[in-house]
Design a protein around this motif. Structure first.
Motif, PDB file in Angstrom:
ATOM      1  N   ARG A   2     -10.155  -1.977   6.350  1.00 47.76           N
ATOM      2  CA  ARG A   2      -8.976  -2.716   5.852  1.00 47.76           C
ATOM      3  C   ARG A   2      -9.413  -3.773   4.843  1.00 47.76           C
ATOM      4  NH1 ARG A   2      -7.300  -2.342  11.194  1.00 47.76           N
ATOM      5  NH2 ARG A   2      -7.674  -4.542  11.696  1.00 47.76           N
ATOM      6  N   LYS A   3     -10.541  -4.423   5.130  1.00 48.64           N
ATOM      7  CA  LYS A   3     -11.074  -5.432   4.218  1.00 48.64           C
ATOM      8  C   LYS A   3     -11.472  -4.786   2.886  1.00 48.64           C
ATOM      9  CE  LYS A   3     -14.585  -9.090   4.029  1.00 48.64           C
ATOM     10  NZ  LYS A   3     -15.805  -9.627   4.648  1.00 48.64           N
ATOM     11  N   ASN A  32      -8.518  -3.995   0.653  1.00 46.48           N
ATOM     12  CA  ASN A  32      -7.935  -5.192   0.037  1.00 46.48           C
ATOM     13  C   ASN A  32      -8.872  -5.867  -0.963  1.00 46.48           C
ATOM     14  OD1 ASN A  32      -5.404  -5.140   1.350  1.00 46.48           O
ATOM     15  ND2 ASN A  32      -6.342  -5.925   3.224  1.00 46.48           N
ATOM     16  N   ASN A  67      -2.150  -9.403  -6.031  1.00 46.65           N
ATOM     17  CA  ASN A  67      -1.872  -8.125  -5.372  1.00 46.65           C
ATOM     18  C   ASN A  67      -0.391  -8.084  -4.999  1.00 46.65           C
ATOM     19  OD1 ASN A  67      -2.009  -5.701  -4.011  1.00 46.65           O
ATOM     20  ND2 ASN A  67      -2.978  -6.542  -2.185  1.00 46.65           N
ATOM     21  N   GLN A 103       2.717  -7.504  -3.385  1.00 51.56           N
ATOM     22  CA  GLN A 103       3.102  -6.799  -2.158  1.00 51.56           C
ATOM     23  C   GLN A 103       4.601  -6.872  -1.891  1.00 51.56           C
ATOM     24  OE1 GLN A 103       0.879  -5.081   0.223  1.00 51.56           O
ATOM     25  NE2 GLN A 103      -0.159  -5.103  -1.749  1.00 51.56           N
ATOM     26  N   VAL A 120      -3.891   0.359  -5.164  1.00 49.55           N
ATOM     27  CA  VAL A 120      -5.030   0.125  -4.265  1.00 49.55           C
ATOM     28  C   VAL A 120      -6.296   0.816  -4.776  1.00 49.55           C
ATOM     29  CG1 VAL A 120      -4.522   2.071  -2.693  1.00 49.55           C
ATOM     30  CG2 VAL A 120      -5.749   0.070  -1.838  1.00 49.55           C
TER      31      VAL A 120
END
Length: 408
Positions: A201-202, A205, A223, A225, A244
């Motif tokens: 997940r890190k 991102n 980013n 969102q 992404v």
């Protein structure tokens, strides 16, 4: 001496068939390109070849399974370049990349799986540099239009203002196209892995996830969102699902080019809706829908229900008519540190994921095989823009239905 300049691996997959048809329309069996098709099923490859018509009878077939190291090594030794359409790459792509890196065989693919690409760069860069293999992942809609669009904008910025644009934004102005089962399978695999793995997940991102140098001290990247208003486009915007992967590729291009975009370079991507309340409502709806879909896929029971009843299966995808009716219109807004502004437009003439992607991958593969010598570009992991540059832009315009232009 290699028998072929190019082998399409996974030729009987949904996109593999499109790529095969595209190359056959461009070159026949051997008109300007010596090429072959490969995959695990002799019968499916023969069926694909027969569907091309009588003129395709001499198109060579190579049988090799994605996890058969012996057969894949033999395939690599027969060709200068492999173009792979076998996804999800995290499940089926690793052995081929390893062998291309070891044997000095050039390689490109349609991967949009950040965790897998980061792992391949980490594991096989040294071998590719040693053998001379030029490996170019993300050579389809993700991430060629983004990467080449940012590259084109920076060329224009330097010509006009004498310096690159420190701030660049990609905004999707218009897009139409369907999803195939292969792409959906790749997306589900990424989400499934990230749920089980906090480190992944890190990575997802981290816009600098593909860096091989130290990225500390580089600017924090935006980013988008949620729904927000874009002052340059004068419209509301929502998250763009491909950002992404695309943002990581564009930042990797900056690193590989010796930070030609600047060490203060800031880049993000989003989808435009409209101005006013209608645009705001639409942007909120898209953002909420994406969040809900990701949440549903993260939970095993709902993911399985979606796979069974809603999402396309591997091998399924948009019809030829849907591919023909598809398009995309991407706008890049650049601003230099002096405040000089520039807008460029990149368009594609087919649905992005399939009709356009197969042409883009075909031209990237030919760029590897025919345009750029090993002396010009050494072995290692490249991005589309750092490998192909102006030569790839010219190919995309001439053959793949893309346009690049400055919006005056």
């Amino acid at each position: 001496m290699a028998n072929y300049q190019l082998v399409v691996f996974g030729a009987s997959s949904f996109v593999g068939q499109l790529l095969t048809r595209y190359l056959f329309q461009r070159h026949g069996v051997s008109n300007g390109l010596e090429w072959a098709i490969a995959g695990r099923s002799q019968a499916k490859l023969e069926e694909l070849r027969d569907s091309l018509g009588a003129g395709a009878a001499g198109l060579p077939i190579i049988v090799a399974d994605a996890d058969d190291e012996k057969a894949l090594r033999k395939l690599c030794k027969q060709t200068r370049v492999v173009a792979s359409t076998v996804g999800p790459y995290a499940l089926f792509g690793s052995t081929l990349v390893k062998l291309c890196a070891e044997t000095g065989t050039d390689y490109c693919d349609l991967a949009g799986e950040p965790q897998w690409i980061a792992k391949m760069i980490q594991q096989h860069s040294a071998a590719a540099q040693k053998s001379g293999a030029r490996i170019v992942p993300c050579s389809g809609f993700d991430s060629v239009p983004s990467d080449m669009g940012a590259y084109y904008l920076q060329q224009q910025s330097i010509q006009r203002f004498g310096k690159p644009s420190a701030r660049v934004k990609l905004r999707v102005k218009g897009i139409r196209g369907g999803a195939s089962g292969g792409t959906v399978a790749s997306m589900l695999e990424s989400i499934r892995e990230s749920v089980a793995n906090p480190a992944l997940r890190k990575l997802l991102n981290n816009p600098y996830a593909f860096f091989t140098s130290d990225s500390s001290g580089l600017p924090r990247q935006p980013n988008p969102q949620f729904a927000s208003y874009d002052e340059d486009a004068k419209k509301w915007m929502a998250p763009f699902v491909m950002a992404v992967i695309n943002t990581k590729v564009v930042h990797r291009s900056n690193e590989l080019s010796g930070f030609s975009y600047g060490r203060d370079f800031v880049y993000d991507e989003a989808m435009l809706t409209k101005a006013g309340l209608v645009g705001r409502a639409s942007a909120i709806g898209i953002a909420a829908g994406l969040a809900a879909f990701t949440g549903a896929v993260a939970i095993k029971p709902t993911r399985e229900l979606l796979q069974r009843f809603v999402l396309p299966k591997p091998g399924e995808g948009p019809t030829p008519a849907q591919q023909e009716a598809g398009f995309y219109d991407l706008r890049f807004f650049g601003t230099t540190t002096d405040g000089d502004k520039l807008q460029v437009k990149v368009t594609g003439d087919r649905d992005p994921g399939y009709g356009s992607t197969c042409k883009i991958l075909g031209e990237m593969a030919q760029c590897l095989a025919l345009d750029v010598s090993k002396e010009e570009k050494a072995g290692g992991f490249w991005t589309p823009s750092t490998f192909g540059g102006d030569k790839l832009v010219a190919r995309l315009i001439e053959h793949a239905g893309l346009t690049f232009s400055v919006v005056e």
